[in-house]
Design a protein around this motif. Structure first.
Motif, short mmCIF file in Angstrom:
data_model
loop_
_atom_site.label_atom_id
_atom_site.label_comp_id
_atom_site.label_asym_id
_atom_site.label_seq_id
_atom_site.Cartn_x
_atom_site.Cartn_y
_atom_site.Cartn_z
N ARG A 296 14.88 10.87 -5.25
CA ARG A 296 15.03 10.38 -6.62
C ARG A 296 15.80 9.07 -6.69
NH1 ARG A 296 18.06 14.45 -9.88
NH2 ARG A 296 17.61 12.95 -11.51
N TYR A 297 16.57 8.76 -5.65
CA TYR A 297 17.45 7.58 -5.69
C TYR A 297 17.07 6.59 -4.60
CZ TYR A 297 20.06 10.99 -8.36
OH TYR A 297 20.41 11.94 -9.29
N CYS A 298 17.28 5.30 -4.87
CA CYS A 298 16.90 4.26 -3.91
C CYS A 298 17.90 4.13 -2.77
CB CYS A 298 16.74 2.92 -4.63
SG CYS A 298 18.25 2.28 -5.37
N SER A 299 19.13 4.59 -2.98
CA SER A 299 20.16 4.43 -1.95
C SER A 299 21.20 5.52 -2.06
CB SER A 299 20.84 3.07 -2.11
OG SER A 299 21.54 3.03 -3.33
N GLU A 300 22.02 5.62 -1.04
CA GLU A 300 23.13 6.56 -1.04
C GLU A 300 24.13 6.22 -2.15
OE1 GLU A 300 24.85 9.98 0.35
OE2 GLU A 300 22.98 9.10 1.00
N ARG A 301 24.32 4.95 -2.39
CA ARG A 301 25.24 4.50 -3.44
C ARG A 301 24.79 4.98 -4.83
NH1 ARG A 301 27.10 -1.76 -4.50
NH2 ARG A 301 28.49 -1.30 -6.20
N CYS A 302 23.50 4.87 -5.12
CA CYS A 302 22.99 5.35 -6.39
C CYS A 302 23.11 6.86 -6.50
CB CYS A 302 21.54 4.94 -6.57
SG CYS A 302 21.33 3.22 -7.08
N ARG A 303 22.85 7.57 -5.41
CA ARG A 303 22.97 9.03 -5.43
C ARG A 303 24.40 9.46 -5.72
NH1 ARG A 303 24.26 13.23 -2.33
NH2 ARG A 303 24.85 11.95 -0.56
N ARG A 304 25.36 8.80 -5.07
CA ARG A 304 26.77 9.13 -5.29
C ARG A 304 27.22 8.78 -6.70
NH1 ARG A 304 29.21 5.86 -1.38
NH2 ARG A 304 27.64 6.02 0.21
N ASP B 6 0.81 -1.22 0.00
CA ASP B 6 0.00 0.00 0.00
C ASP B 6 0.84 1.27 0.00
OD1 ASP B 6 -2.26 -1.57 0.08
OD2 ASP B 6 -2.50 -1.39 2.26
N LEU B 7 2.14 1.17 0.21
CA LEU B 7 3.01 2.33 0.26
C LEU B 7 3.34 2.81 -1.15
CD1 LEU B 7 5.50 1.14 3.00
CD2 LEU B 7 3.64 2.76 3.27
N PRO B 8 3.56 4.13 -1.32
CA PRO B 8 3.93 4.64 -2.65
C PRO B 8 5.31 4.14 -3.07
CG PRO B 8 3.94 6.41 -1.02
CD PRO B 8 3.44 5.19 -0.33
N SER B 9 5.53 4.07 -4.36
CA SER B 9 6.83 3.62 -4.86
C SER B 9 7.27 4.50 -6.02
CB SER B 9 6.78 2.17 -5.29
OG SER B 9 5.89 2.03 -6.37
N ARG B 10 8.56 4.41 -6.34
CA ARG B 10 9.16 5.18 -7.43
C ARG B 10 10.21 4.33 -8.12
NH1 ARG B 10 9.82 10.96 -4.81
NH2 ARG B 10 7.64 11.54 -4.95
N ILE B 11 10.71 4.83 -9.25
CA ILE B 11 11.80 4.19 -9.97
C ILE B 11 13.06 5.02 -9.72
CG2 ILE B 11 12.64 3.49 -12.24
CD1 ILE B 11 10.15 1.98 -11.37
N CYS B 12 14.14 4.36 -9.37
CA CYS B 12 15.40 5.04 -9.08
C CYS B 12 15.96 5.68 -10.36
CB CYS B 12 16.41 4.04 -8.52
SG CYS B 12 18.02 4.75 -8.16
N ALA B 13 16.42 6.92 -10.25
CA ALA B 13 16.95 7.66 -11.40
C ALA B 13 18.30 7.12 -11.85
CB ALA B 13 17.08 9.14 -11.05
N ALA B 14 19.02 6.42 -10.98
CA ALA B 14 20.35 5.92 -11.33
C ALA B 14 20.32 4.48 -11.84
CB ALA B 14 21.28 6.02 -10.13
N CYS B 15 19.68 3.58 -11.10
CA CYS B 15 19.72 2.16 -11.45
C CYS B 15 18.46 1.66 -12.14
CB CYS B 15 20.02 1.31 -10.22
SG CYS B 15 18.71 1.30 -8.99
N GLY B 16 17.37 2.41 -12.06
CA GLY B 16 16.14 2.03 -12.73
C GLY B 16 15.29 1.01 -12.00
#
Length: 51
Positions: free
Chosen positions: A36-44, A9-19
């Motif tokens: 926009r990103y699923c993790s700190e690693r994707c953001r970096r 039931d929670l909202p979800s998104r697609i990560c801008a880095a890994c998809g």
């Protein structure tokens, strides 16, 4: 006591880095519109790729 929510039931998104899809987390409660990103690693990794 608040009602429990199912993870589906929670909202979800697609990560801008890994998809990959990711769901809402409590720590993103105030800033969900800007996440926009699923993790700190994707953001970096996305910042490194822009240069």
């Amino acid at each position: 006591m608040p009602k429990m929510r199912r993870k589906s039931d929670l909202p979800s998104r697609i990560c801008a880095a890994c998809g990959l899809p990711f769901t809402w987390r409590k720590k993103w409660e105030r800033d969900w519109d800007n996440v926009r990103y699923c993790s700190e690693r994707c953001r970096r990794s996305s910042k490194r790729g822009d240069s």
